[in-house]
Design a protein around this motif. Structure first.
Motif, PDB file in Angstrom:
ATOM      1  N   GLY A 160     110.057  83.291  12.393  1.00 27.50           N
ATOM      2  CA  GLY A 160     109.389  83.138  11.100  1.00 27.50           C
ATOM      3  C   GLY A 160     109.736  81.877  10.357  1.00 27.50           C
ATOM      4  N   HIS A 161     111.011  81.462  10.400  1.00 21.44           N
ATOM      5  CA  HIS A 161     111.272  80.229   9.673  1.00 21.44           C
ATOM      6  C   HIS A 161     110.719  78.993  10.360  1.00 21.44           C
ATOM      7  CE1 HIS A 161     112.438  77.920   6.332  1.00 21.44           C
ATOM      8  NE2 HIS A 161     112.583  76.987   7.248  1.00 21.44           N
ATOM      9  N   PRO A 162     110.983  78.800  11.674  1.00 23.14           N
ATOM     10  CA  PRO A 162     110.316  77.660  12.329  1.00 23.14           C
ATOM     11  C   PRO A 162     108.800  77.686  12.125  1.00 23.14           C
ATOM     12  CG  PRO A 162     111.996  78.552  13.768  1.00 23.14           C
ATOM     13  CD  PRO A 162     111.911  79.473  12.601  1.00 23.14           C
ATOM     14  N   LEU A 175     118.316  83.010   8.376  1.00 25.20           N
ATOM     15  CA  LEU A 175     118.940  84.133   7.681  1.00 25.20           C
ATOM     16  C   LEU A 175     118.628  84.144   6.187  1.00 25.20           C
ATOM     17  CD1 LEU A 175     122.064  85.754   8.864  1.00 25.20           C
ATOM     18  CD2 LEU A 175     122.008  85.277   6.427  1.00 25.20           C
ATOM     19  N   HIS A 176     118.121  83.011   5.636  1.00 20.60           N
ATOM     20  CA  HIS A 176     117.839  83.031   4.201  1.00 20.60           C
ATOM     21  C   HIS A 176     116.708  84.001   3.852  1.00 20.60           C
ATOM     22  CE1 HIS A 176     115.061  79.264   4.783  1.00 20.60           C
ATOM     23  NE2 HIS A 176     114.403  80.359   5.016  1.00 20.60           N
ATOM     24  N   HIS A 177     116.037  84.554   4.866  1.00 18.26           N
ATOM     25  CA  HIS A 177     115.006  85.549   4.594  1.00 18.26           C
ATOM     26  C   HIS A 177     115.591  86.929   4.343  1.00 18.26           C
ATOM     27  CE1 HIS A 177     111.608  82.889   5.344  1.00 18.26           C
ATOM     28  NE2 HIS A 177     112.444  82.302   6.178  1.00 18.26           N
ATOM     29  N   PHE A 178     116.891  87.103   4.611  1.00 18.78           N
ATOM     30  CA  PHE A 178     117.506  88.412   4.312  1.00 18.78           C
ATOM     31  C   PHE A 178     118.953  88.244   3.854  1.00 18.78           C
ATOM     32  CE2 PHE A 178     116.879  87.606   8.806  1.00 18.78           C
ATOM     33  CZ  PHE A 178     118.124  87.761   9.400  1.00 18.78           C
TER      34      PHE A 178
HETATM   35 CU   LIG Z   1     112.636  80.358   5.817  1.00 18.85          CU
END
Ligand SMILES: [Cu+2]
Length: 703
Positions: free
Chosen positions: A303-305, A352-355
């Motif tokens: 998701g982040h990439p 990890l900044h998504h959780f």
């Molecule tokens: Cu992100």
């Protein structure tokens, strides 16, 4: 065997209750009737839309054209155009859903008119469509169309695989559309986090629609990434070293590499969720050893990439647009390339900044928070490079540049709110609030959609042969920018006031005024899309007046502008030799841009292939069969895929020769048109006289 057994054997769990108006008839309460009417209306639009399309194609006898010239074509330009058509159709649906959600929340204090379940389906399909079936097809289409021409190639490395990628993406989009008519979509958001999406809590077909739509499109996108990367590595024209590639091609390369590494975790995680749901595995169930954190990690490892898969190509478009419409060489080319590579690499270190709030230690949060802030540095470099490209340039305020300027201002605001969110301590405060929703829309609308629209306006004349109407283009651009500000800036405030995301109603009257502003914004955005539709209609009407057959309407710099518009099927009558970063600009300066090659040669081109459509149908039916537990259909389709691939592998007629005489005929006709055309001064490029021949007598602005 009873009739009911037979029904289940053939139709699985499909039944009358799968129809959108069934609830309304069974339980005719006011709430059911309103939601039933909306759902039935949406389903009717899909069904009637499909029927009208079939009727029109039949009436105008276009089935042959559709099949032979488009659906089975492996021409990268046509595949690119089909991707973009798909993106616009899906954009329309997801935007309407956004308006419904805004309208619901504008009246959220009184409970609104949508049921919680219906509202949850809306935000789930909206997110799923915008990411996977609007943004991804749009950028894939744009890269497909532009990149091979920018590097002086005749097609991508694997043209048939390109068509298969399109087929799989279209199959996924098809499943999302069918979910409007039969059954319901999932209600767990575009991320579909278990354990909520496990069979125990979401037993219906909704999550399965999501799983198979995403699986199909993620496999297609992985193949797209491989195709683009190999094409850029292997098919560049002689002399085009990596550091002579146009910036758009650089961003295409970085996006392709991200696709190759980021999509497989997504495919894996959707298939693991499928195993949980279909075969009682316990990957993410929170019992029998399962752990949903593994889902969160794998999903955001994709998701982040993914965020940068979406944004990098837009950065590429902006780089081309700033340079072209400032009449200058791109400032800081090398730093832009390194910044792009740095963003691509760093994008794998921040997921990890998504959780932040899911319970890992403060130290881990701190590391990921710092890495997230680091990404702001290369992004900032780019903004300065673009601004300095305009500095002392001959700036023309055309539609693509309006989008680019809107982006420059708004993206900085979104980026700053991202740096705020990167602080775990701040993230704990605004976590799951509308502040986050404001932030990511602030990145993705200016950072992706505006970029794609700028690219659409910029390359449309190259693809279709005439310019888009300038006036309606400006109206649309200002509506997009203004609508965006109205729709999303209030969400920052609402987030700070404590309003959670994905909530169907609320109890705090302080939210309502901000929600009303956001509602107006959503309506302005609808007007913006309508303006684009009007623009297209007007442009088609005026196509003769705005035709640019010579092919260089904007005084372009890179190789795609060096050929006719629309480009010939083989792109280049002779493969160019590159000696500079702006090869076409140099050729125009040396008066060698419109010359016949020393000799014409036969050109081998790939033959059409039905494989893309075969795998589209097989993949679509496989997904549909699995969603509804129609096992015979799933099995048949699953077998059809390898069989089709094996049968196709015996086909040896994969190349078609375009005779040198045909190449000469078309090339000479184009040269004649270039000789007849009046060179057009840059100040008059939006005038009807612009036939796509740039007046190069005025020297370039200094760099
Ligand atoms: Cu992100």
């Amino acid at each position: 065997m009873t009739a009911s057994d037979l029904w289940h054997l053939v139709f699985g769990r499909l039944g009358l209750h799968s129809l959108p108006f069934w609830d309304m008839i069974q339980h005719p309460t006011e709430n059911h009737i309103i939601n039933g009417i909306i759902a039935t209306g949406a389903a009717s639009v899909v069904v009637i839309g499909a029927l009208v399309t079939v009727f029109l194609i039949t009436k105008y006898r276009k089935w042959g054209v559709l099949w032979f010239d488009w659906l089975t074509s492996v021409d990268h330009k046509k595949i690119g155009i089909m991707y973009i058509v798909l993106a616009f159709v899906m954009l329309a649906r997801a935007l309407i859903e956004a308006v419904l959600m805004r309208t619901q929340q504008a009246d959220g204090l009184n409970g609104g008119f949508l049921s919680a379940d219906h509202f949850a389906q809306l935000f789930s399909t909206h997110g799923t469509i915008m990411i996977f079936f609007m943004a991804m097809p749009f950028l894939t289409g744009l890269i497909n169309f532009v990149m091979p021409q920018q590097i002086g190639a005749r097609d991508v490395s694997f043209p048939m695989m390109n068509s298969i990628s399109l087929g799989l993406t279209a199959a996924g989009a098809g499943l999302v559309m069918i979910s409007l008519v039969l059954g319901k979509f999932e209600t767990g958001g575009w991320t579909a986090y278990p354990p909520y999406t496990e069979a125990a809590f979401s037993p219906g077909p909704g999550v399965d629609y999501w799983i198979w739509a995403i699986t199909l499109s993620s496999i297609g996108t992985t193949m797209t990434g491989i195709n683009f990367a190999v094409t850029i590595y292997k098919k560049r024209a002689p002399g085009m070293t990596l550091f002579r590639m146009p910036l758009f091609t650089w961003t295409a390369l970085c996006t392709a590499i991200l696709m190759i590494f980021a999509m497989p975790p997504l495919t894996a995680v959707t298939l693991m969720l499928a195993l949980d749901r279909y075969l009682d595995f316990h990957f993410f169930t929170n019992d029998l050893g399962g752990n949903m954190m593994n889902y969160a990690n794998l999903f955001w490892l994709f998701g982040h990439p993914e965020v940068y898969i979406l944004i990098l190509p837009a950065f590429g478009v902006y780089s081309e647009v700033f340079a072209t419409f400032s009449g200058k060489r791109l400032y800081g080319y090398t730093s832009l390339v390194y910044a792009t590579m740095a963003i691509a690499v760093l994008s794998f270190t921040v997921w990890l900044h998504h959780f932040f709030t899911m319970g890992q230690s403060a130290n881990i949060n701190a590391v990921f928070g710092l890495m997230t802030m680091v990404i702001g540095i290369p992004t900032g470099v780019k903004i300065y490079d673009w601004l300095l490209t305009m500095y002392r340039g001959r700036v023309r305020l055309t539609v693509p540049l309006i989008y680019a300027l809107g982006f420059s201002v708004l993206f900085v605001v979104g980026g700053l709110s991202g740096v705020l969110l990167a602080n775990p301590s701040i993230d704990f405060q605004v976590h799951n609030s509308l502040f986050l929703v404001a932030h990511f829309h602030n990145m993705l609308i200016p950072g992706l959609l505006f970029g794609m629209l700028a690219g659409y306006h910029f390359w449309f004349p190259k693809a279709i042969g005439f310019r888009l109407d300038e006036r309606w283009g400006r109206i649309a651009a200002f509506l997009w920018i203004g609508g965006f500000v109205l729709a999303f800036f209030p969400l920052y405030v609402l987030g700070l006031l404590g309003m959670t995301r994905r909530t169907v109603s609320y109890f705090d009257p302080a939210y309502t005024p901000w929600m009303l502003v956001a509602e107006v914004g959503a309506l302005v955005l609808t007007a913006a899309l309508t303006a684009l539709v009007i623009q297209l209609v007007v442009s088609i009407r005026d196509r003769k007046a705005n035709a640019v057959p010579v092919g260089d309407p904007w005084d372009g710099r890179s190789l795609e502008w060096a050929v006719a518009a629309p480009s010939p099927e083989w792109n280049f009558s002779a493969i160019p030799t590159v000696t500079d970063r702006d090869p076409f600009m140099v050729a125009k300066g040396h008066h060698t841009a419109y010359q016949a090659p020393p000799r014409y040669e036969d050109i081998p081109m790939p033959t059409n292939s039905a494989m893309g459509m075969v795998l589209c149908l097989a993949g679509g039916f496989l997904g549909f069969g699995l969603v509804w537990h129609m096992w015979w259909l799933a099995l048949l389709s699953a077998v059809a895929i390898p069989v089709a691939v094996i049968v196709k592998s015996f086909d040896t007629r994969t190349e078609r020769i375009i005779p040198a005489d045909e190449v000469r005929r078309q090339h000479e006709a184009w040269l004649a048109r270039a000789r007849e055309a009046t060179p057009i001064d840059r100040r008059h490029e939006t005038a009807p006289e612009n036939r796509g021949l740039a007046d190069t007598t005025i020297a370039e602005a200094s760099t």
